[in-house]
Write an enzyme that holds these catalytic residues in place. Structure first.
Site: not given
Lengths: 279, 191
Positions: B15, B42, B135
């Protein structure tokens, strides 16, 4: 909590026996995740889930609602809505009656996206729109046309992206969001306005069973991000159903990451982001 | 060239602060590195394209945003499309979903890692890079349970360390290393 493949198979046959739904052609990966979610949302273990399914018809309906994915957005994928407006719909401008089926419409946000485009192009009055979904709760919300006020910024941004910019002539349109949506402070919702409300007929259809049979054929069928939850064989059956219910020169609109390449045969040909029915 | 390693696929997640690292890893892999790579990064929901293109520029391999049910082939990098979860199916195909975000993310790294772990089991390498949320951690736990190899970017090197650190909180990674060592590790697999 993670169910095994064997348990998934047990769940599918139990659910088929005790409800009106056949999930055997749902794609396994997603279905497994959804059943895991049903277990945790209802605080059940697997044997209890099977027991409840076999004894409680109301619970079966709830399970089905929890299994189906209802994600939708106003003007999801700007590009698609621009292509629809500037490439596809102009082909229908001379047609007196345009019949559209939106299969898997969820809470109706894309039905209203389409209605906005059609209204703006002065085509809405000539259209008959049927919008279907398996989930009665979603259909009810779609009929109401009321959405959470929290979505207001997202709605406005999506509307501007899809409706105000014309990628083909860099003209910037002075279109007003308020023509199509009004904020109802009392109900804390965004409501669609009369320009686009009640223009579609919302009906319940299970694509697995194709229980509501259409006598008519359509000019445009939208089925976006629905078939990704189905196996190849069920997808093929649905494509064939679509094909037989499309007029000559009709178009099918899928999700941006869905493809028919696996069955691409004499039924459809790809035209940009759309699929055109072959003669 | 005989391939001695047991791996059939690599999954990478990242991310905030991971994009340049991913580019660098992909451009450093030799041409004969044929193991398919699946990436979940992401990204902003409305930025549709661009990611695949910019990765393609620097890599030897075709980079694709897969269609639902597209087969996973060697020599190819698959990037989770914007606004869809990417999963691996039993028949080695990509599967997409618009289910709700996991850890506020769609695509979610947990979803990719967990599904790939169940398909590839001990033949999977999972790599988690820089990022500002959790995540990927649950996904790594499942990779480990299924016998796969868990690699995280050294949190002290990661631009944002929350993501790799959140793995250490719940599972012991097989390897913690800096980007250059990750690259050397991967290169050595095909030597």
């Amino acid at each position: 909590m993670e169910i095994t493949q064997k348990e998934l198979a047990e769940f599918i046959s139990c659910f088929k026996l005790h409800s009106s739904y056949d999930l055997s052609d749902y794609s396994e990966n997603s279905l497994m995740r959804r059943v895991d979610k049903v277990l945790s949302d209802n605080s059940l273990n697997f044997p209890n889930l099977l027991h409840k399914i076999s004894t409680d018809a109301v619970f079966c309906e709830l399970v089905m609602k929890q299994i189906t994915v209802n994600t939708t957005e106003l003007f999801r994928d700007t590009l698609l809505w621009q292509e629809l407006q500037y490439k596809l719909l102009p082909l229908f401008e001379t047609k007196q009656k345009i019949r559209i089926w939106h299969a898997g419409c969820s809470n109706g946000l894309e039905v209203y996206s389409l209605a906005i485009v059609l209204h703006h192009m002065n085509l809405l009055n000539r259209c008959t729109i049927v919008a279907s979904d398996i989930n009665p709760d979603m259909l009810e919300q779609a009929r109401k046309g009321e959405y959470s006020l929290r979505l207001l910024d997202e709605f406005k941004a999506a509307f501007d992206n899809a409706m105000k910019e014309n990628p083909y002539d860099s003209e910037f349109k002075n279109l007003s969001f308020e023509t199509y949506f009004e904020v109802n402070k009392k109900k804390e919702c965004i409501a669609v306005t009369s320009c686009i409300k009640d223009k579609a007929e919302f009906v319940r259809i299970d694509l697995v069973k194709m229980d509501a049979q259409f006598d008519e054929t359509f000019d445009i069928i939208l089925c976006r991000n629905v078939l990704i939850y189905f196996s190849n064989s069920l997808q093929k059956r649905i494509f064939e159903y679509f094909y037989t219910h499309m007029n000559p020169e009709a178009y099918l609109i899928l999700g941006m990451q869905e493809s028919m390449a696996w069955f691409m045969n004499s039924m459809f040909e790809k035209k940009g982001v759309f699929y055109k029915k072959c003669k | 060239m005989a391939i001695k390693h047991p791996y059939k696929a690599i999954v990478i997640g990242g991310s905030a602060g991971s994009f340049q690292t991913v580019l660098h890893i992909l451009e450093s892999l030799p041409k004969n590195f044929s193991i398919p790579i699946l990436l979940t990064l992401h990204r902003l929901k409305h930025v549709r394209s661009g990611l695949a293109e910019s990765v393609s520029l620097t890599s030897h391999k075709p980079i694709v945003e897969p269609y639902d049910k597209q087969a996973i082939e060697p020599n190819t990098v698959y990037i989770a499309p914007s606004n869809y979860h990417l999963m691996v199916d039993d028949d080695y195909t990509c599967s997409l979903s618009t289910e709700q975000p996991v850890e506020f993310s769609r695509p979610s790294i947990d979803v990719l890692f967990a599904s790939a772990a169940q398909v590839y089991k001990q033949q999977l390498i999972a790599i988690l890079l820089s990022g500002a949320n959790k995540d990927g951690a649950q996904g790594m736990k499942i990779v480990k349970q299924c016998g796969g190899t868990v690699i995280i970017q050294d949190p002290s090197e990661a631009e944002v360390s929350i993501m790799p650190k959140s793995v250490i909180d719940i599972v012991r990674p097989d390897i913690i290393m800096e980007t250059e060592d990750i690259i050397t590790f991967l290169k050595n697999m095909v030597k």
